[in-house]
Design an enzyme around this catalytic site. Structure first.
Site, PDB file in Angstrom:
ATOM      1  CD  GLU A  95      -5.628  -5.669  -1.684  1.00  0.00           C
ATOM      2  OE1 GLU A  95      -5.049  -4.568  -1.549  1.00  0.00           O
ATOM      3  OE2 GLU A  95      -6.381  -6.158  -0.824  1.00  0.00           O
ATOM      4  CG  ASN A 142      -0.346  -0.239   2.523  1.00  0.00           C
ATOM      5  OD1 ASN A 142       0.617  -0.991   2.631  1.00  0.00           O
ATOM      6  ND2 ASN A 142      -0.890   0.388   3.558  1.00  0.00           N
TER       7      ASN A 142
END
Lengths: 145, 145, 145, 145
Positions: free
Chosen positions: C61, C48
């Site tokens: 992701e 992240n």
């Protein structure tokens, strides 16, 4: 700037401060409020709305701006933004505001003082602003409801 | 579902259809409108707002939801969403709505018909919903303005 | 699940844990790492990346998934995600992954244990997934460079 | 600018053009590619990745920048961006890049010509850049994997 203009600016900033109290910001505890005014004198209000998934967060400026669009207003004049540090709009909000109203002016203040920064034109905050095409479109009249 | 309930749902969906006409969607031409209703009966309105930088786009659901927060409403009951295809909320809007009101129910329809889908609970649209912590917080009372 | 399969899953999760250490997350201190594997066995990595303007944040992701696209991979098999609490993907990441690879399966774990949750299909995490149109497109061959 | 510098810039822009072919952009058909180079000479690659829910879209700059972070690079020197119109970065990407590397310089070009614009410093593209706090943090060493 006339005393009258200054009083009006301070009035909008105070209204923005009340909105900042509504902010949903459990992650940053950074309360932002704003008031967007269009050329017809209509007023749209915003605060920031955070989310456990930070990227889902909405800034106060987009809360107010999107509401203006929903209410049929696209002819924006000025936006009054307050936050703990009087911070300027993030790049995403500049992009959002610039597309809809490149001539919009911004006023910034904190949550307590009677000082402010502005007017600053949004187009001066996004030099070489990204704009793919002509985007000023007519608004269709909604049906009677 | 009683006739009265059904009539009320259809009424909200019609109001959402009027809002869809205000959508700023020059890139997709995909008009979305919605109406968010809280447990006090207050109504908040939204449409989608696109941008030349697609990622800056706001969906109708977040336009309405963020405005509800700005107006001090966090106790949401139902949201009525219309679009050309009656499409369900995107993942970002599910995340946004789920955090604020996991019990919210959704009604979906298109721009013309009197058919609709729903009620669907938002928590059933985001199984194993991502929630870092308890986020239901008290709303401070804004000062007099 | 065979011992071999389990060993492979644990291997990918360990690699994701190393990536979590690279996360730029000064605001949440919530380190997430992930590994995306395609059907050709290629591996793409993510963590992240937060921002002072929370909405600009990217999840692990999407870091991994967008890199896969940049490298010409669209045929995704599984994604291995670790975080302090083993939290499931946010709605935005579900939307992102679902469009590119609705059959993708997810494995979740925390930063320390050898326990994991999965496989879970991404399409089961986004019921009534929003999909405007058929989006599986051919990838053109890049020129020699 | 020396011939050598110019040749290097053109080389990076050509590499960005190859990446633009990988873009997933079925909605806009606007292919963007980019190459991010850090002070150690490491190279990170990106293209845009769109989504049926436009707001989930990622720009090429964030694809490359987030991958740099995942690979432990935070010391960025220059980014080379190409698109059909040689457009400058959107406000969101400016915000993203500015926080990580305010001294980063940008080069822009289109998909065909040997002309380019730059160098432009990212901090000059986001005047009064929003920055809540000191965000340059040390990167922990990942464990052996």
């Amino acid at each position: 700037m006339s005393d009258l203009d200054r009083a009006q600016i301070l009035g909008y900033l105070n209204r923005a401060r009340a909105l900042a109290k509504h902010a949903y910001c459990p992650y940053s505890n950074f309360h932002v409020g704003c008031v967007l005014v269009d050329h017809q004198g209509r007023i749209f209000e915003g605060c920031n709305v955070e989310n456990a998934s930070y990227s889902v967060t909405l800034c106060a400026e987009r809360t107010a701006g999107s509401q203006a669009i929903a209410q049929g207003s696209r002819d924006w004049k000025a936006i009054y933004i307050v936050s703990p540090t009087g911070v300027s709009p993030c790049g995403t909000c500049r992009q959002f505001l610039f597309e809809l109203a490149p001539d919009l002016v911004i006023y910034l203040s904190d949550l307590e003082s009677s000082e402010f920064t502005g007017p600053i034109r949004i187009q001066d905050m996004l030099p070489m602003g990204m704009k793919l095409q002509q985007t000023k479109l007519p608004i269709p009249t909604p049906p009677e409801t």
